[in-house]
Motif scaffolding. Structure first.
Motif, PDB file in Angstrom:
ATOM      1  N   PRO A 330      50.415  49.391 -59.203  1.00 37.86           N
ATOM      2  CA  PRO A 330      51.522  50.355 -59.229  1.00 37.86           C
ATOM      3  C   PRO A 330      52.671  49.955 -60.133  1.00 37.86           C
ATOM      4  O   PRO A 330      53.346  50.809 -60.697  1.00 37.86           O
ATOM      5  CB  PRO A 330      51.957  50.435 -57.763  1.00 37.86           C
ATOM      6  N   ARG A 331      52.959  48.687 -60.303  1.00 32.13           N
ATOM      7  CA  ARG A 331      54.104  48.271 -61.120  1.00 32.13           C
ATOM      8  C   ARG A 331      53.651  47.393 -62.287  1.00 32.13           C
ATOM      9  O   ARG A 331      54.293  46.405 -62.645  1.00 32.13           O
ATOM     10  CB  ARG A 331      55.122  47.513 -60.258  1.00 32.13           C
ATOM     11  N   ALA A 332      52.562  47.775 -62.900  1.00 29.59           N
ATOM     12  CA  ALA A 332      52.007  46.996 -64.011  1.00 29.59           C
ATOM     13  C   ALA A 332      52.868  47.151 -65.263  1.00 29.59           C
ATOM     14  O   ALA A 332      53.653  48.088 -65.397  1.00 29.59           O
ATOM     15  CB  ALA A 332      50.576  47.457 -64.288  1.00 29.59           C
ATOM     16  N   ARG A 333      52.706  46.211 -66.186  1.00 30.20           N
ATOM     17  CA  ARG A 333      53.394  46.263 -67.464  1.00 30.20           C
ATOM     18  C   ARG A 333      52.376  46.066 -68.589  1.00 30.20           C
ATOM     19  O   ARG A 333      51.370  45.368 -68.427  1.00 30.20           O
ATOM     20  CB  ARG A 333      54.476  45.174 -67.545  1.00 30.20           C
ATOM     21  N   TRP A 334      52.689  46.685 -69.734  1.00 31.04           N
ATOM     22  CA  TRP A 334      51.760  46.636 -70.869  1.00 31.04           C
ATOM     23  C   TRP A 334      52.527  46.211 -72.114  1.00 31.04           C
ATOM     24  O   TRP A 334      53.198  47.028 -72.762  1.00 31.04           O
ATOM     25  CB  TRP A 334      51.123  48.008 -71.085  1.00 31.04           C
ATOM     26  N   PRO A 335      52.468  44.938 -72.455  1.00 28.67           N
ATOM     27  CA  PRO A 335      53.209  44.457 -73.624  1.00 28.67           C
ATOM     28  C   PRO A 335      52.676  45.070 -74.919  1.00 28.67           C
ATOM     29  O   PRO A 335      51.477  45.339 -75.054  1.00 28.67           O
ATOM     30  CB  PRO A 335      52.977  42.940 -73.597  1.00 28.67           C
ATOM     31  N   ARG A 336      53.577  45.278 -75.849  1.00 30.56           N
ATOM     32  CA  ARG A 336      53.219  45.810 -77.170  1.00 30.56           C
ATOM     33  C   ARG A 336      53.210  44.659 -78.154  1.00 30.56           C
ATOM     34  O   ARG A 336      54.216  43.985 -78.360  1.00 30.56           O
ATOM     35  CB  ARG A 336      54.219  46.875 -77.599  1.00 30.56           C
ATOM     36  N   ARG A 337      52.068  44.427 -78.770  1.00 27.55           N
ATOM     37  CA  ARG A 337      51.913  43.291 -79.685  1.00 27.55           C
ATOM     38  C   ARG A 337      51.929  43.778 -81.133  1.00 27.55           C
ATOM     39  O   ARG A 337      51.263  44.748 -81.483  1.00 27.55           O
ATOM     40  CB  ARG A 337      50.599  42.574 -79.409  1.00 27.55           C
ATOM     41  N   GLN A 338      52.721  43.105 -81.957  1.00 20.59           N
ATOM     42  CA  GLN A 338      52.798  43.460 -83.369  1.00 20.59           C
ATOM     43  C   GLN A 338      51.657  42.771 -84.118  1.00 20.59           C
ATOM     44  O   GLN A 338      51.422  41.566 -83.963  1.00 20.59           O
ATOM     45  CB  GLN A 338      54.140  43.010 -83.961  1.00 20.59           C
ATOM     46  N   VAL A 339      50.928  43.539 -84.929  1.00 17.77           N
ATOM     47  CA  VAL A 339      49.807  42.982 -85.705  1.00 17.77           C
ATOM     48  C   VAL A 339      49.986  43.370 -87.167  1.00 17.77           C
ATOM     49  O   VAL A 339      50.487  44.446 -87.488  1.00 17.77           O
ATOM     50  CB  VAL A 339      48.446  43.473 -85.181  1.00 17.77           C
ATOM     51  N   GLU A 340      49.563  42.465 -88.048  1.00 15.88           N
ATOM     52  CA  GLU A 340      49.607  42.721 -89.493  1.00 15.88           C
ATOM     53  C   GLU A 340      48.276  43.324 -89.922  1.00 15.88           C
ATOM     54  O   GLU A 340      47.209  42.800 -89.612  1.00 15.88           O
ATOM     55  CB  GLU A 340      49.869  41.426 -90.257  1.00 15.88           C
ATOM     56  N   LEU A 341      48.362  44.430 -90.655  1.00 15.85           N
ATOM     57  CA  LEU A 341      47.154  45.107 -91.123  1.00 15.85           C
ATOM     58  C   LEU A 341      46.833  44.768 -92.574  1.00 15.85           C
ATOM     59  O   LEU A 341      45.663  44.659 -92.944  1.00 15.85           O
ATOM     60  CB  LEU A 341      47.319  46.627 -90.972  1.00 15.85           C
ATOM     61  N   GLY A 342      47.852  44.629 -93.409  1.00 15.85           N
ATOM     62  CA  GLY A 342      47.620  44.356 -94.814  1.00 15.85           C
ATOM     63  C   GLY A 342      47.663  45.625 -95.640  1.00 15.85           C
ATOM     64  O   GLY A 342      48.080  46.698 -95.184  1.00 15.85           O
TER      65      GLY A 342
END
Length: 422
Positions: A330-342
């Motif tokens: 019910p109180r989950a969190r979803w971190p946003r990760r920055q990725v390099e694509l090129g």
């Protein structure tokens, strides 16, 4: 007027009577005929038709339509309607088939025969056009003829009913197909230099939509947002929930939500719309910066996308920081990760239907993410890209599985060529 059926002609109709009973699916080898006749004496004279096995035609008689309605029970197989019956309503007095039409409305699942005089062949033919299975002439009526008429009427009604059900089934299938096609996403990428391709294969037989869902949109700031998800199960209820989540994702994305805030809101949508607390959905979202060189990645219990860069083998994007599937905590969190694509790259997002098939036919280990990456690299090394790459990948996964995949499969591909994008 009584309708005599000579006894000496009954025997030749006994075999037909048995066939009628079998056609009607009766268990006591008997048929029931309801006769609605305009005879003040109620004297429809028909002997009991009985053969060696005990098959018989039982007769019920009704003097008018009101009495017929009371006698028309489920065990009646056929109705014989006298076209000389008066119309049931005054405003139908000029319609000579008013009584027949009333019976057809009253008994839509029963075989109906029209009884006329030989001097009115056109009226008898019109009765068949109006819906009766056949007609009989009063002056020619006898036991064998009655038996054959009942037999043909019952069979014809059965065939007509089957045809109607088949037509209705086809119409429903066509309507469902149109509805499902309308519910599949239309990517909104106007103004973007990214190339888009997708493939979708529902696990349900003869379906166009399953529990997998995906979407891609470009917001006014130039960011391209892509999403792919999977509702547990692949039936119609899961398909409906997947559509709801996809539409909610698109609306929330255009409203400016992203990352944890967006997924938290989607979880509330799922919790409100699902049928029970055991239903959950996995999700992967990617938001690609306007310059196309970097992206934010969020995983909610979903496999990580695969990225292929020019001159380098395809590999999975980082997946260590993912959160749980929607609907589990019910109180989950979803971190946003920055990725390099090129500069130049291809990003493939997929559901687990692509990796949970077998690697070498029935009974072998599942393909898994490592097997999928190896398979995609083989396709890339042969020069496949875009739509051709997805077609080859889905076909190869099915071949490795040793037959059709039972789970839904959704795959989408976003690609950028720096030489074209500038």
């Amino acid at each position: 007027m009584p309708v005599p059926v000579p006894r000496q002609r009954v025997d030749s109709g006994r075999a037909a009577t048995a066939t009628v009973a079998e056609a009607a699916g009766t268990t006591d080898l008997s048929l029931t005929l309801l006769v609605i006749e305009d005879d003040p004496a109620g004297a429809f004279t028909v002997p009991e038709l009985v053969d060696a096995s005990g098959t018989r035609v039982r007769i019920r008689t009704a003097r008018n339509l009101t009495e017929a309605e009371r006698l028309l029970t489920d065990d009646v197989h056929c109705v014989l309607v006298d076209l000389a019956l008066p119309a049931p309503r005054q405003d139908e007095a000029t319609d000579r088939l008013a009584a027949l039409r009333h019976v057809l409305r009253l008994a839509p699942r029963h075989a109906v025969l029209a009884l006329a005089t030989s001097s009115e062949p056109e009226l008898a033919a019109e009765a068949v056009r109006a819906g009766a299975q056949d007609h009989l002439f009063r002056e020619e009526l006898d036991g064998p003829l009655l038996s054959r008429a009942i037999r043909y009427a019952v069979e014809r009604k059965r065939a007509d009913s089957a045809q109607v059900k088949l037509a209705e089934s086809r119409l429903r299938a066509q309507e469902n197909a149109r509805l499902e096609r309308g519910l599949l996403p239309t990517p909104l990428l106007e103004g973007s230099d990214l190339r888009f391709a997708a493939r979708y294969r529902p696990g349900r037989s003869r379906a166009l939509l399953g529990g997998d869902f995906y979407d891609t949109v470009r917001t006014p700031d130039g960011t391209v947002h892509a999403m792919i998800g999977d509702v547990c199960g692949h039936g119609p209820d899961e398909a409906a929930l997947g559509v709801e989540l996809r539409i909610a994702w698109r609306a929330l994305t255009f409203a400016g939500l992203c990352g944890d805030e967006l997924l938290s809101t989607l979880q509330r949508v799922l919790e409100h719309e699902r049928e029970n607390d055991e239903i959950f959905a996995t999700l992967c979202t990617v938001d690609i910066a306007p310059d196309g060189r970097r992206a934010g990645l969020c995983l909610a219990g979903h496999p990580s996308p695969l990225i292929a860069r020019r001159g380098r083998a395809a590999r999975l994007l980082p997946y260590e920081d993912g959160g749980p599937a929607l609907g589990l905590l019910p109180r989950a969190r979803w971190p946003r990760r920055q990725v390099e694509l090129g500069g130049s790259w291809s990003l493939m997002m997929y559901t687990d239907g692509l990796i949970e098939g077998r690697s070498e036919g029935p009974g072998s280990p599942r393909l898994g993410q490592d097997g999928m990456v190896a398979m995609i690299n083989e396709q890339l090394s042969s020069g496949l890209t875009g739509e051709a790459l997805l077609d080859a990948a889905v076909t190869r996964v099915r071949d490795l599985n040793g037959g059709e995949l039972t789970d839904d499969v959704a795959v989408l591909l976003l690609a950028r060529d720096a030489r074209v994008a500038g």
